[in-house]
Design a protein around this motif. Structure first.
Motif, short mmCIF file in Angstrom:
data_model
loop_
_atom_site.label_atom_id
_atom_site.label_comp_id
_atom_site.label_asym_id
_atom_site.label_seq_id
_atom_site.Cartn_x
_atom_site.Cartn_y
_atom_site.Cartn_z
N ARG A 1 36.92 91.75 0.76
CA ARG A 1 36.00 93.02 0.82
C ARG A 1 35.95 93.55 2.09
O ARG A 1 36.25 94.74 2.22
CB ARG A 1 34.56 92.45 0.32
CG ARG A 1 33.63 93.73 0.11
CD ARG A 1 32.44 93.50 -0.40
NE ARG A 1 32.47 92.73 -1.48
CZ ARG A 1 31.29 92.33 -2.42
NH1 ARG A 1 30.27 92.16 -1.71
NH2 ARG A 1 31.74 91.77 -3.46
N PRO A 2 35.78 92.81 3.09
CA PRO A 2 35.85 93.45 4.42
C PRO A 2 37.07 94.05 5.06
O PRO A 2 37.11 95.21 5.51
CB PRO A 2 35.08 92.43 5.28
CG PRO A 2 34.38 91.48 4.68
CD PRO A 2 35.23 91.55 3.29
N ARG B 1 39.32 95.20 2.93
CA ARG B 1 39.38 96.32 2.01
C ARG B 1 38.80 97.32 2.52
O ARG B 1 39.32 98.60 2.67
CB ARG B 1 39.31 95.96 0.46
CG ARG B 1 39.57 97.09 -0.43
CD ARG B 1 39.04 96.67 -1.89
NE ARG B 1 39.86 95.39 -1.95
CZ ARG B 1 39.55 94.39 -3.03
NH1 ARG B 1 38.55 94.69 -3.80
NH2 ARG B 1 40.40 93.47 -3.45
N GLN B 2 37.39 97.10 2.95
CA GLN B 2 36.62 98.26 3.65
C GLN B 2 37.36 98.84 5.11
O GLN B 2 37.24 100.09 5.06
CB GLN B 2 35.26 97.76 3.82
CG GLN B 2 34.50 97.33 2.49
CD GLN B 2 33.05 96.86 3.02
OE1 GLN B 2 32.75 96.60 4.36
NE2 GLN B 2 32.25 96.60 1.88
N GLN C 1 43.58 89.14 -3.45
CA GLN C 1 42.63 88.41 -4.21
C GLN C 1 43.26 87.66 -5.46
O GLN C 1 42.90 86.39 -5.49
CB GLN C 1 41.19 89.08 -4.66
CG GLN C 1 40.45 88.11 -5.15
CD GLN C 1 38.95 88.92 -5.48
OE1 GLN C 1 38.92 90.20 -5.25
NE2 GLN C 1 38.21 88.25 -6.15
N ARG D 1 37.12 86.88 -2.35
CA ARG D 1 36.20 88.36 -2.47
C ARG D 1 35.42 88.26 -1.07
O ARG D 1 35.45 89.53 -0.57
CB ARG D 1 35.12 88.41 -3.62
CG ARG D 1 34.64 89.82 -3.93
CD ARG D 1 33.88 89.88 -5.27
NE ARG D 1 34.36 89.69 -6.06
CZ ARG D 1 34.20 89.45 -7.26
NH1 ARG D 1 32.84 89.50 -7.77
NH2 ARG D 1 35.02 89.04 -8.57
N GLN D 2 34.56 87.44 -0.71
CA GLN D 2 33.82 87.62 0.50
C GLN D 2 34.78 87.77 1.84
O GLN D 2 34.35 88.60 2.63
CB GLN D 2 33.17 86.36 0.83
CG GLN D 2 32.16 86.05 -0.13
CD GLN D 2 31.29 84.71 0.07
OE1 GLN D 2 31.79 84.02 0.95
NE2 GLN D 2 30.42 84.58 -0.67
#
Length: 595
Positions: free
Chosen positions: A230-231, A233-234, A2, A226-227
């Motif tokens: 985030r997936p 990273r998850q 990011q 971030r949008q």
């Protein structure tokens, strides 16, 4: 990721904003200058017409012309300033766009092209005479020359003004003015201070807008990244937990976009892998259970057959050579079958995690001697010299039965592949561990085979006859026994140069191994000359193993990988690792480091 995306976005945005700002600033400055120049030309034409009306009957060469010029120029400058102020108030007079100006009148030559360009007019007798009004000294000769020739000329100058702290850029417009006598030179000076202020305001506005735009771009890119991140990273967290053994981990699925499809695909893949792993676990457990059950079930009929074979062997007449030989082969193969069943049962217990250590503090040298005695019949049958270098007494907390089994398997393997050449066994210890090295000078190992010698039922040469009648499980069981002790079992080999097996165990159970007291790679030397049988070898008599001082000290490269951390290799295939220098003295050897 990011942060990297935000920084790259900001860097590209800075370049784009800088280029856009320069382009806008250049365009605005050009438009300001063009507008100023057009208004100045209109104002200059109006001033020329007004002066020509006022000076139509004035001869500049007559006495009193200087006062007339001063009066006319004063009225012109005053009207220009008033027009500027009124025009700014009304915004309707087109001449007001030129703004305030100063005027300069210089008496010029009445003959166009008379004299050199830029030369001052003269009177009879050669004396220079010039009548002027206003700050004539600021007009450069380069501008006066075309005006003297009757042309309209413009030039940008930097003029020092009395009311300004610094010189002000000024647009000068010059043109000739007809009078009753010779022509006059009219110069109007238009300061560009207002345009300077406008351009400075534009620059500050652009800079502020650029800063706000960069902040907004940074925020937008951060939110957008971030949008996206985030997936990902998850997914990475779920994959790590899945790899750690949590096979029920799945990614949450939201919506029907690309990320949702990725999550669905990952979940399907994880479910498939989980199903296959469970099937493999069940198959492995079933296979281990089958091996254990078959081994147990075969023990009873094997005992019966063995008893019958011994009876037959005892009743056979030695004179009947064929019958005696058949009975002996039957007994020998039954012994081998019984050994195989015992090894299979041991492997089943090791795979099931049911093996336990019977720890005792024992003399390791005594265990080595007992192991050598168990293979004496092989030593005598093959005429192999077995040299024992045991050194000082070494006391360790081990399971003597398992350690003896490891050494017995290593010695039997060395006799099988030693080609009757001397086999050297050496024992050494340091503060935390002891090591036993078994070296033969036989066929050795080909590149890549050192990583396979501990596999179950693996043979380097399937056509080679085994003198020890091994089952193919001895080295695999030895490896598991070494692991139970928290130790290492390592191998090195080179074609026609023999092989080296090294067993390293901690002196106290539970301690972590860091180095081995003995090197794995041998030092080049000829095989020791010895008679067949088991002998005590002096450490200084011609063996290929160096004395302990050769690799003393932490991190010595002569220890052939002894300082390597505890390795972990997958089962059942053991890859061949890369050992540190030095390389084997001759040829290209191969080695394996197995815990």
């Amino acid at each position: 990721m990011q942060l990297r995306v935000v920084l790259s976005t900001l860097a590209m945005s800075v370049v784009v904003v800088a280029v856009l700002g320069l382009v806008l600033q250049t365009q605005i400055a050009d438009r300001l200058v063009q507008g100023k120049e057009q208004a100045a030309l209109i104002q200059a034409d109006i001033a020329r017409q007004a002066l020509e009306r006022d000076l139509a009957r004035i001869d500049p060469d007559r006495d009193g012309a200087q006062a007339v010029l001063d009066d006319v120029l004063d009225r012109l400058s005053t009207s220009g300033q008033g027009a500027d102020q009124d025009g700014l108030a009304r915004g309707s007079d087109p001449t007001s766009d030129a703004g305030a100006f100063d005027a300069v009148l210089i008496a010029g030559s009445d003959t166009v092209g008379a004299g050199a360009p830029g030369a001052l007019p003269t009177v009879p007798g050669g004396a220079t005479r010039e009548v002027s009004a206003g700050p004539a000294e600021v007009i450069p000769p380069q501008l006066r020359a075309p005006v003297l020739q009757g042309f309209l000329a413009t030039k940008y100058l930097t003029v020092a003004s009395a009311g300004q702290a610094a010189p002000v850029p000024t647009l000068v417009v010059g043109q000739p003015v007809r009078t009753a006598g010779r022509n006059l030179q009219l110069y109007l000076l238009f300061p560009l201070s207002a345009e300077q202020r406008t351009l400075a305001l534009v620059q500050s506005t652009l800079a502020l807008a650029a800063g706000v735009l960069l902040v907004l771009l940074a925020g937008i890119s951060s939110v957008v990244t971030r949008q996206v991140v985030r997936p990902v990273r998850q997914a990475a967290d779920v994959a790590e937990r899945f790899a750690d053994g949590h096979l029920d981990e799945r990614m949450p699925v939201h919506g029907d976009d690309e990320v949702a499809r990725l999550a669905e695909s990952y979940n399907e893949m994880a479910a498939s892998i989980q199903s296959q792993i469970r099937q493999l676990e069940e198959f492995g457990a079933l296979q281990r259970r089958f091996t254990s059950d078959v081994s147990h079930e075969l023990r009873t009929p094997l005992t019966t057959v063995r008893m019958a074979a011994e009876v037959l062997h005892a009743q056979v007449d030695p004179a009947e050579v064929t019958a005696a030989r058949s009975a002996q082969l039957l007994v020998d193969e039954l012994d081998r079958f019984e050994t195989l069943l015992a090894d299979l049962l041991e492997i089943s217990r090791l795979d099931a995690g049911m093996a336990e250590l019977g720890l005792e503090e024992v003399d390791v040298g005594a265990i080595v001697r007992r192991s050598a005695e168990t293979v004496r019949h092989l030593v005598e049958a093959t005429g192999t010299p077995l040299l024992l270098d045991l050194g000082d007494q070494v006391l360790a907390e081990v399971d003597p039965r398992r350690v003896e089994r490891i050494l017995r398997n290593l010695l039997a393997n060395a006799i099988d592949h030693g080609e009757g050449r001397p086999i050297e066994v050496r024992l050494a210890a340091d503060e935390g561990a002891f090591a036993v090295v078994v070296r033969d000078h036989g066929v050795g190992l080909k590149p890549g085979e050192a990583g396979l010698v501990f596999n179950r039922f693996w043979r380097a040469d399937p056509s080679r006859q085994r003198r020890s009648g091994g089952t193919g499980l001895g080295l695999a069981i030895s490896l598991e026994d070494a692991r139970l002790h928290g130790g290492w079992l390592q191998a090195w080999g080179e074609v026609e140069q023999g092989a080296v097996f090294r067993l390293t165990l901690p002196l106290r159970h539970g301690e972590r191994l860091r180095t081995s007291p003995l090197p794995l790679l041998p030092v080049a030397a000829a095989p020791a000359a010895a008679e067949p049988g088991i002998h005590d070898a002096a450490p200084t008599t011609g063996t290929a193993l160096p004395p302990p001082e050769a690799d003393a000290g932490e991190g010595d490269t002569t220890n052939g990988g002894a300082d390597m951390p505890e390795p972990t290799l997958p089962e059942p295939t053991l890859p061949e690792p890369t050992l540190p220098d030095p390389a084997p003295p001759s040829g290209s050897g191969t080695s394996s480091v197995i815990r």
